[in-house]
Design a protein around this motif. Structure first.
Motif, PDB file in Angstrom:
ATOM      1  N   THR A  31      74.322   1.156  48.234  1.00 44.20           N
ATOM      2  CA  THR A  31      72.766   0.797  48.517  1.00 44.20           C
ATOM      3  C   THR A  31      72.055   1.410  47.372  1.00 44.20           C
ATOM      4  OG1 THR A  31      71.044   0.527  50.145  1.00 44.20           O
ATOM      5  CG2 THR A  31      72.515   2.463  50.008  1.00 44.20           C
ATOM      6  N   GLN A  32      71.111   0.608  47.008  1.00 40.26           N
ATOM      7  CA  GLN A  32      70.159   1.083  46.005  1.00 40.26           C
ATOM      8  C   GLN A  32      69.067   1.906  46.761  1.00 40.26           C
ATOM      9  OE1 GLN A  32      68.904  -2.614  44.950  1.00 40.26           O
ATOM     10  NE2 GLN A  32      70.217  -3.103  43.284  1.00 40.26           N
ATOM     11  N   GLY A  33      68.608   1.531  47.942  1.00 35.17           N
ATOM     12  CA  GLY A  33      67.494   2.097  48.479  1.00 35.17           C
ATOM     13  C   GLY A  33      67.745   2.526  50.014  1.00 35.17           C
ATOM     14  N   PHE A  34      66.787   2.905  50.674  1.00 38.41           N
ATOM     15  CA  PHE A  34      66.809   3.268  52.103  1.00 38.41           C
ATOM     16  C   PHE A  34      65.442   3.004  52.918  1.00 38.41           C
ATOM     17  CE2 PHE A  34      69.351   5.914  49.276  1.00 38.41           C
ATOM     18  CZ  PHE A  34      70.486   6.112  49.828  1.00 38.41           C
ATOM     19  N   VAL A  35      65.914   2.566  54.189  1.00 41.12           N
ATOM     20  CA  VAL A  35      64.607   2.215  55.021  1.00 41.12           C
ATOM     21  C   VAL A  35      64.023   3.242  55.765  1.00 41.12           C
ATOM     22  CG1 VAL A  35      65.134  -0.096  54.992  1.00 41.12           C
ATOM     23  CG2 VAL A  35      65.978   1.080  56.636  1.00 41.12           C
ATOM     24  N   TYR A  36      62.927   3.297  56.009  1.00 45.38           N
ATOM     25  CA  TYR A  36      62.212   4.474  56.776  1.00 45.38           C
ATOM     26  C   TYR A  36      61.577   3.804  58.193  1.00 45.38           C
ATOM     27  CZ  TYR A  36      62.154   5.860  52.146  1.00 45.38           C
ATOM     28  OH  TYR A  36      62.651   6.251  50.649  1.00 45.38           O
ATOM     29  N   ASP A  37      61.703   4.711  59.145  1.00 46.60           N
ATOM     30  CA  ASP A  37      61.148   4.050  60.315  1.00 46.60           C
ATOM     31  C   ASP A  37      59.959   3.741  60.756  1.00 46.60           C
ATOM     32  OD1 ASP A  37      63.589   4.252  61.514  1.00 46.60           O
ATOM     33  OD2 ASP A  37      63.407   6.395  62.313  1.00 46.60           O
ATOM     34  N   SER A  38      58.890   4.302  59.898  1.00 48.24           N
ATOM     35  CA  SER A  38      57.636   4.169  59.666  1.00 48.24           C
ATOM     36  C   SER A  38      56.808   4.616  58.345  1.00 48.24           C
ATOM     37  CB  SER A  38      56.908   5.070  60.722  1.00 48.24           C
ATOM     38  OG  SER A  38      57.087   6.287  60.521  1.00 48.24           O
ATOM     39  N   ALA A  39      55.674   4.254  58.335  1.00 46.75           N
ATOM     40  CA  ALA A  39      55.075   4.416  56.811  1.00 46.75           C
ATOM     41  C   ALA A  39      54.763   6.132  56.965  1.00 46.75           C
ATOM     42  CB  ALA A  39      53.761   3.819  56.838  1.00 46.75           C
ATOM     43  N   GLU A  40      54.489   6.521  58.069  1.00 48.38           N
ATOM     44  CA  GLU A  40      54.472   8.040  58.221  1.00 48.38           C
ATOM     45  C   GLU A  40      55.770   8.749  57.533  1.00 48.38           C
ATOM     46  OE1 GLU A  40      53.451   5.995  60.430  1.00 48.38           O
ATOM     47  OE2 GLU A  40      51.388   6.313  60.463  1.00 48.38           O
ATOM     48  N   ALA A  41      56.946   8.198  57.898  1.00 51.21           N
ATOM     49  CA  ALA A  41      58.414   8.724  57.841  1.00 51.21           C
ATOM     50  C   ALA A  41      58.507   8.683  56.469  1.00 51.21           C
ATOM     51  CB  ALA A  41      59.559   8.143  58.499  1.00 51.21           C
ATOM     52  N   ALA A  42      58.097   7.574  55.749  1.00 51.40           N
ATOM     53  CA  ALA A  42      58.188   7.297  54.315  1.00 51.40           C
ATOM     54  C   ALA A  42      57.289   8.485  53.421  1.00 51.40           C
ATOM     55  CB  ALA A  42      57.759   5.938  53.852  1.00 51.40           C
ATOM     56  N   PHE A  46      58.796  11.316  51.175  1.00 52.79           N
ATOM     57  CA  PHE A  46      58.321  11.335  49.684  1.00 52.79           C
ATOM     58  C   PHE A  46      57.719  12.813  49.302  1.00 52.79           C
ATOM     59  CE2 PHE A  46      58.887   7.808  46.728  1.00 52.79           C
ATOM     60  CZ  PHE A  46      59.626   7.020  47.366  1.00 52.79           C
ATOM     61  N   LYS A  47      57.101  13.325  50.281  1.00 49.89           N
ATOM     62  CA  LYS A  47      56.341  14.878  50.272  1.00 49.89           C
ATOM     63  C   LYS A  47      57.420  15.886  50.406  1.00 49.89           C
ATOM     64  CE  LYS A  47      51.721  14.209  52.086  1.00 49.89           C
ATOM     65  NZ  LYS A  47      51.057  14.434  53.246  1.00 49.89           N
ATOM     66  N   GLY A  48      58.768  15.388  50.747  1.00 52.44           N
ATOM     67  CA  GLY A  48      60.024  16.452  50.971  1.00 52.44           C
ATOM     68  C   GLY A  48      59.706  17.340  52.255  1.00 52.44           C
ATOM     69  N   GLU A  49      58.934  16.648  53.094  1.00 49.99           N
ATOM     70  CA  GLU A  49      58.685  17.485  54.408  1.00 49.99           C
ATOM     71  C   GLU A  49      60.010  17.320  55.250  1.00 49.99           C
ATOM     72  OE1 GLU A  49      53.850  17.366  54.203  1.00 49.99           O
ATOM     73  OE2 GLU A  49      54.926  16.086  55.497  1.00 49.99           O
ATOM     74  N   THR A  50      60.614  16.063  55.018  1.00 44.58           N
ATOM     75  CA  THR A  50      61.802  15.549  55.979  1.00 44.58           C
ATOM     76  C   THR A  50      63.008  15.572  54.884  1.00 44.58           C
ATOM     77  OG1 THR A  50      60.983  13.463  55.801  1.00 44.58           O
ATOM     78  CG2 THR A  50      60.679  14.487  57.703  1.00 44.58           C
ATOM     79  N   GLU A  51      64.128  15.796  55.467  1.00 43.77           N
ATOM     80  CA  GLU A  51      65.325  15.647  54.698  1.00 43.77           C
ATOM     81  C   GLU A  51      65.649  14.165  54.589  1.00 43.77           C
ATOM     82  OE1 GLU A  51      68.577  18.017  53.875  1.00 43.77           O
ATOM     83  OE2 GLU A  51      66.732  19.047  53.682  1.00 43.77           O
ATOM     84  N   GLY A  52      66.260  13.559  53.715  1.00 43.22           N
ATOM     85  CA  GLY A  52      67.055  12.276  53.602  1.00 43.22           C
ATOM     86  C   GLY A  52      66.889  11.500  52.463  1.00 43.22           C
TER      87      GLY A  52
END
Ligand code: PLP
Length: 394
Positions: A31-42, A46-52
């Motif tokens: 896969t090239q990309g990954f999907v997020y459960d919500s805009a907040e999760a994305a 990106f802020k590095g606050e969550t792993e993934g």
């Protein structure tokens, strides 16, 4: 994953990320990309606050498994998988230097590695001094106030010279420079540059790590601090990332690496001993033999001989070509580390771009051939050489 596992276990199980399906063989996440459960999760990702994962150019699950397995094997904190060995070498060197810096490198380098430091780096204002890396005093003499990186491969391609890695690392530490070791010829089984004091290790995974002629790949290993400070942004923004499909191939390669390297080394060692006795052969250079010119350093820093043998034939280029053409099982190819035995004539292939003088400095004569021993039956290989040698003049 346990840190106490021995290498053979790490190479089969290290880094495994099993999905909810419980697959035995590692999954390929193409896969090239990954999907997020919500805009907040994305936003949080990106802020590095969550792993993934964010994007496959930055990192992805199959690559992660390969990188973690390599870290476990090498004793490194972090790794980044690259699309080829050269992508790894170029990134490891260029990510940490800027215009005005100076690199000291051993002159006995694989041709493309030498081009990176000798030709490419100066275009960006990074100076480079090439030294005869066998003698520590040459490294010391080359140091300048702006020296930032030492670069070497050991054993070298194709004449299997060795460099005292611990000695070079000691010099580098005195001036705050980093040592980058291309560990391709030694393999992670026989040499641990990080334990010897080097700071960064690079591999062409194309060689023994794949070992079955399928994929190009590379990997850079170091500590977390160096990767975060130097490599991370370079890797993300210049895009040398490995394909997840290649990572999967290489994970399979790592599982059998110790078995293949053991058999290849046994074959190389027996062929080296056989060839050393033949009248057509002027010299055999093999790190596992007592007559290797630097046998003391080999004993100190390597856990085994090598899967490669350098052979100098008395009859020069004519004999070298005749030998290659008369071999049947051993194939003519410039690749190495493969399950198939491969032979090449460095002066007309891998090192053809060097001047005659530069080749002579490296000990590459018109009669030099390099054998990469495969995993075939030892006696078949020796018979192949005996038959081929009988076709050339003494
Ligand atoms: C010592 C060494 N370093 C680096 C490389 C480059 O690796 P790759 O061909 O995977 O880019 C090679 C071989 O090609 C090599 O022999």
């Amino acid at each position: 994953m346990s840190k106490t596992w021995r290498p053979a276990t790490q190479l089969v199980h290290g880094g495994t990320l099993r999905s909810q399906y419980g697959e035995t063989s590692e999954a390929i996440y193409l896969t090239q990309g990954f999907v997020y459960d919500s805009a907040e999760a994305a936003e949080a990702r990106f802020k590095g606050e969550t792993e993934g994962y964010i994007y496959a150019r930055y990192g992805s699950p199959t690559n992660d498994m390969f990188e973690k397995r390599m870290c476990a094997m090498e004793g490194a904190e972090e790794a980044r998988a690259t699309a080829s060995g050269m992508a790894a070498v170029a990134a490891a060197i260029l990510c940490q230097v800027k215009a005005g810096d100076h690199i000291v490198a051993a002159r006995a380098l694989f041709g493309s590695c030498r081009w990176v430091v000798e030709t490419l780096a100066p275009k960006y204002g990074i100076e480079c001094t090439l030294v005869d890396g066998r003698h520590l005093e040459n490294w010391e003499k080359a140091i300048r106030p702006n020296t930032k990186v030492f670069f070497l491969e050991s054993p070298t391609n194709p004449t299997l010279e060795v460099v005292d890695i611990a000695g070079v690392a000691k010099l580098a530490n005195q001036i705050g420079a980093k040592v980058v070791v291309d560990n391709v010829f030694a393999t992670p089984i026989f040499q641990k540059p990080l334990e010897l004091g080097a700071h960064i290790v690079v591999y062409s995974a194309t060689k023994h790590i794949d070992g079955q002629g399928r994929s190009l790949g590379g990997v850079i290993l170091s500590d977390k601090e160096w990767v975060t400070e130097h490599l991370q942004d370079y890797y993300r923004h210049t895009g040398p990332a490995m394909s997840p499909f290649t990572s999967w191939t290489l994970l399979k390669g790592l599982e059998t690496l110790p078995l293949r390297v053991k058999q290849q080394t046994e074959n190389a060692s027996k062929i080296a001993d056989f060839l050393a006795e033949q009248k057509q052969v002027a010299k055999v250079i093999y790190p596992g033999r007592k007559d290797h010119p630097q046998a003391d350093i080999v004993a100190r820093q390597m856990r085994g001989g090598s899967t490669l043998v350098a052979i100098e034939l008395k009859g020069g280029k004519e004999a070298a070509f005749a030998l290659q053409n008369a071999l049947d099982i051993v194939k003519i190819s410039n690749n190495l580390g493969d399950a198939k035995s491969l032979i090449t004539h460095p002066a007309t292939t891998t090192h053809k771009n060097l001047t005659d003088e530069a080749r002579a400095e490296l000990g590459i004569s018109p009669g030099t051939v390099r054998l990469s021993a495969g995993i075939e039956d030892t006696d078949d290989l020796i018979e192949d050489f005996a038959h081929a040698l009988s076709k050339i003049k003494a």
